[in-house]
Design a protein around this motif. Structure first.
Motif, mmCIF file in Angstrom:
data_model
loop_
_atom_site.group_PDB
_atom_site.id
_atom_site.type_symbol
_atom_site.label_atom_id
_atom_site.label_comp_id
_atom_site.label_asym_id
_atom_site.label_seq_id
_atom_site.Cartn_x
_atom_site.Cartn_y
_atom_site.Cartn_z
ATOM 1 N N ARG A 26 -2.986 1.923 8.847
ATOM 2 C CA ARG A 26 -1.991 1.955 7.773
ATOM 3 C C ARG A 26 -2.010 3.313 7.089
ATOM 4 N NH1 ARG A 26 -3.365 -2.964 3.998
ATOM 5 N NH2 ARG A 26 -5.452 -2.073 4.339
ATOM 6 N N SER A 27 -0.857 3.715 6.687
ATOM 7 C CA SER A 27 -0.766 4.991 5.984
ATOM 8 C C SER A 27 -1.387 4.866 4.603
ATOM 9 C CB SER A 27 0.703 5.412 5.859
ATOM 10 O OG SER A 27 1.400 4.511 5.008
ATOM 11 N N TRP A 80 -0.084 5.670 1.813
ATOM 12 C CA TRP A 80 0.910 5.105 0.887
ATOM 13 C C TRP A 80 0.947 3.586 0.986
ATOM 14 C CZ3 TRP A 80 3.445 5.477 -3.321
ATOM 15 C CH2 TRP A 80 4.597 4.718 -3.551
ATOM 16 N N ARG A 81 0.924 3.049 2.236
ATOM 17 C CA ARG A 81 0.957 1.601 2.431
ATOM 18 C C ARG A 81 -0.298 0.948 1.848
ATOM 19 N NH1 ARG A 81 3.244 -2.317 5.753
ATOM 20 N NH2 ARG A 81 2.556 -4.308 4.869
ATOM 21 N N ARG A 82 -1.442 1.578 2.020
ATOM 22 C CA ARG A 82 -2.671 1.012 1.462
ATOM 23 C C ARG A 82 -2.636 1.002 -0.054
ATOM 24 N NH1 ARG A 82 -7.373 4.258 4.251
ATOM 25 N NH2 ARG A 82 -5.714 5.795 4.467
ATOM 26 N N VAL A 108 0.035 0.797 -1.926
ATOM 27 C CA VAL A 108 0.957 -0.266 -2.325
ATOM 28 C C VAL A 108 0.272 -1.629 -2.245
ATOM 29 C CG1 VAL A 108 3.071 -1.499 -1.692
ATOM 30 C CG2 VAL A 108 3.050 1.007 -1.740
ATOM 31 N N ASP A 109 -0.460 -1.865 -1.143
ATOM 32 C CA ASP A 109 -1.160 -3.145 -0.986
ATOM 33 C C ASP A 109 -2.202 -3.347 -2.078
ATOM 34 O OD1 ASP A 109 0.352 -3.685 1.216
ATOM 35 O OD2 ASP A 109 -1.182 -3.115 2.680
ATOM 36 N N TYR A 110 -2.972 -2.289 -2.388
ATOM 37 C CA TYR A 110 -3.974 -2.398 -3.450
ATOM 38 C C TYR A 110 -3.302 -2.669 -4.796
ATOM 39 C CZ TYR A 110 -7.287 -0.388 -0.088
ATOM 40 O OH TYR A 110 -8.078 -0.157 0.992
#
Length: 207
Positions: free
Chosen positions: A19-20, A22-24, A26-28
């Motif tokens: 995962r990028s 940025w995606r991590r 967002v998930d956090y």
């Protein structure tokens, strides 16, 4: 009859793409928001428990009393502030003091019991109160010494039609009087549940 057998082709294992950043993030972030909402919901649910208190009442004004150490704001009504004046027959009169006297007469030294589950911004319990079986919140509106504030609209209409209490003359709505006399911010209508939007605003206020 013989059958021919051929080995099944092996599937190649393709590892998932990492995962990028940025995606991590967002998930956090979503995880933190969800966790915070769960904490806030638990705090709200804790407030749903009804609190009951009873005893000799100290009457503060026309819609608030003290029972022991518990300060209580009577739910669904709004009485003139103790220092507030109204007008009748072209003259000012101390309607706030008369509203308090009305509540004193209703209680008449009898034990008062109150129940509620919400608190206002000042930490007071928003309660429905009784004395000798009489509903004090309703009685104050019926007597014309408090206006409906989220409840008891029919009782207010009857008092207004009969020109009882403050309805016999002219007056400023108690919440308007508080605004112009430095009595703090206007409170929400009693008994109004917090919406999801309120919960989110309260959560993000600390971020």
């Amino acid at each position: 009859m013989s059958r021919s057998w051929s080995p099944r082709p092996r599937r190649r294992y393709i590892p998932p793409r990492p995962r990028s950043l940025w995606r991590r993030l967002v998930d956090y972030g979503l995880t933190i928001i969800l966790f915070g909402l769960l904490i806030l919901l638990a705090a709200r649910l804790d407030r749903v428990e009804t609190r009951r208190t009873e005893g000799a009442a100290i009457v503060n004004d026309g819609d608030s009393i003290t029972l022991g150490t518990e300060r209580i704001r009577m739910r669904g009504i709004d009485a003139p502030e103790y220092a507030q004046t109204c007008r009748k027959d072209g003259a000012d009169y101390p309607c706030g003091k008369l509203a308090r006297q009305s509540l004193v007469r209703l209680i008449a030294g009898k034990p008062v019991s109150c129940a509620g589950w919400q608190r206002d911004r000042f930490g007071r319990l928003l309660g429905d109160c009784k004395a000798n079986g009489e509903e004090l919140n309703r009685a104050q509106v019926e007597a014309g010494w408090a206006v409906a504030y989220g409840d008891f609209e029919a009782e207010e209409a009857a008092a207004r039609a009969g020109k009882l209490g403050i309805w016999a003359g002219t007056f400023d709505e108690p919440r308007d009087w508080r605004e112009t006399h430095d009595h703090g911010p206007v409170e929400r209508k009693h008994g109004t549940l917090a919406s999801i939007g309120d919960a989110l605003r309260e959560l993000f206020r600390f971020w």
